[in-house]
Design an enzyme around this catalytic site. Structure first.
Site, mmCIF file in Angstrom:
data_model
loop_
_atom_site.group_PDB
_atom_site.id
_atom_site.type_symbol
_atom_site.label_atom_id
_atom_site.label_comp_id
_atom_site.label_asym_id
_atom_site.label_seq_id
_atom_site.Cartn_x
_atom_site.Cartn_y
_atom_site.Cartn_z
ATOM 1 N N ASP A 137 79.136 -75.676 -48.281
ATOM 2 C CA ASP A 137 78.347 -76.120 -47.441
ATOM 3 C C ASP A 137 77.439 -77.315 -47.968
ATOM 4 O O ASP A 137 77.771 -78.085 -49.006
ATOM 5 C CB ASP A 137 77.088 -74.741 -47.394
ATOM 6 C CG ASP A 137 76.941 -74.177 -48.741
ATOM 7 O OD1 ASP A 137 77.230 -74.741 -49.560
ATOM 8 O OD2 ASP A 137 76.442 -73.121 -48.777
ATOM 9 N N ASP A 179 69.532 -62.039 -50.780
ATOM 10 C CA ASP A 179 69.593 -61.452 -49.177
ATOM 11 C C ASP A 179 70.919 -60.979 -48.826
ATOM 12 O O ASP A 179 71.251 -60.758 -47.689
ATOM 13 C CB ASP A 179 68.959 -62.280 -48.194
ATOM 14 C CG ASP A 179 69.639 -63.539 -47.745
ATOM 15 O OD1 ASP A 179 70.423 -64.132 -48.595
ATOM 16 O OD2 ASP A 179 68.898 -64.629 -46.989
#
Ligand code: PGA
Length: 256
Positions: free
Chosen positions: A63, A132
């Site tokens: 990313d 998360d």
């Protein structure tokens, strides 16, 4: 999944480094998927110190932030150069990191996927995990079949990454990330997690239901995943004793 629980991050990263070193020795032209963030730092230091031959290795990073200049100290281009690439003999043309400044980002994402395919696919993908459960920047609710694309960071991820930027306001909102479907096509995934802040996400990944609410849980469907943890990251695993027993009693032919 193979769950490897070690007393310290150093020991867990050391095992990950040995797995990658063995791959590079067995397959000098290996294709590695690489991650950024604080988690893989020790791994990269160890790999740099191992004097491996990277001359035929190809890499694809997961990313990059959109709109951050490539030379910005917090760009993942800068991160990879500083923490790994300038310490090893990798050929610059074999390094692939998403271009967060591409004029046409969807077209760039399609080309990135094509480059991964043209390189023969990723042999081993290094992964960190968000608190998360995100892998790459695939935040909760990401399609489990997603490909490389634009994502919007959650407020929590921007708060988590503010420590690198000095302030939350400075953290970009948008990123390019390999998709979960892209990650699932790697032949092997190597997930690292250290610290109690990752314990809930790791418990969900390994023992929870497969759900886009904890994107890493999709790895339960992947045939070859190793998870290298320190004790705090493993502290919410119900079957931790079983994983330790498996690791301590591996037959010699199963070790790497
Ligand atoms: P960290 O980030 O390694 O800095 O904890 C991991 C992630 O957000 O994927």
């Amino acid at each position: 999944m193979e769950i490897i629980i070690q007393p310290t991050p150093e020991e867990a990263a050391g095992i990950a480094a040995r797995i990658i070193a063995r791959l590079l020795r067995d397959k000098p032209g290996a294709v590695l998927g690489l991650a950024t963030g604080s988690t893989p730092l020790r791994l990269y230091q160890m790999l740099a110190g191992m004097k491996l031959d990277w001359s035929r290795v190809t890499t694809f990073n997961l990313d990059e932030y959109i709109g951050l200049p490539r030379e910005h100290p917090q760009s993942y281009h800068s991160f990879m150069r500083e923490n790994l690439f300038r310490h090893v003999n990798i050929a610059p043309e074999n390094i692939h990191i998403p271009d967060g400044n591409a004029a046409d980002i969807p077209a760039f994402c399609a080309v990135y996927e094509e480059r991964i395919r043209a390189a023969g696919g990723i042999d081993l993908q290094v992964l960190g995990i968000g608190g998360d459960g995100h892998i790459g920047f695939n935040e909760p609710s990401s399609s489990l079949a997603s490909r490389t694309r634009i994502k919007t960071l959650t407020p929590q991820t921007r708060r988590d990454n503010a420590r690198f930027f000095g302030s939350e306001q400075a953290v970009p909102h948008h990123v390019i990330t390999m998709g979960i479907g892209t990650i699932m096509e790697a032949r092997q995934n190597l997930l690292l997690a250290f610290g109690e802040k990752k314990a809930a996400a790791i418990a969900g990944t390994v023992e929870g239901p497969v759900t886009a609410d904890n994107p890493a849980s999709v790895l339960q469907f992947h045939p070859s995943v190793k998870v290298c943890l320190d004790e705090p990251a493993a502290c919410r695993l119900r079957r931790a004793d079983y994983y330790r027993w498996v690791f301590d009693n591996k037959p010699a032919w199963q070790t790497w």
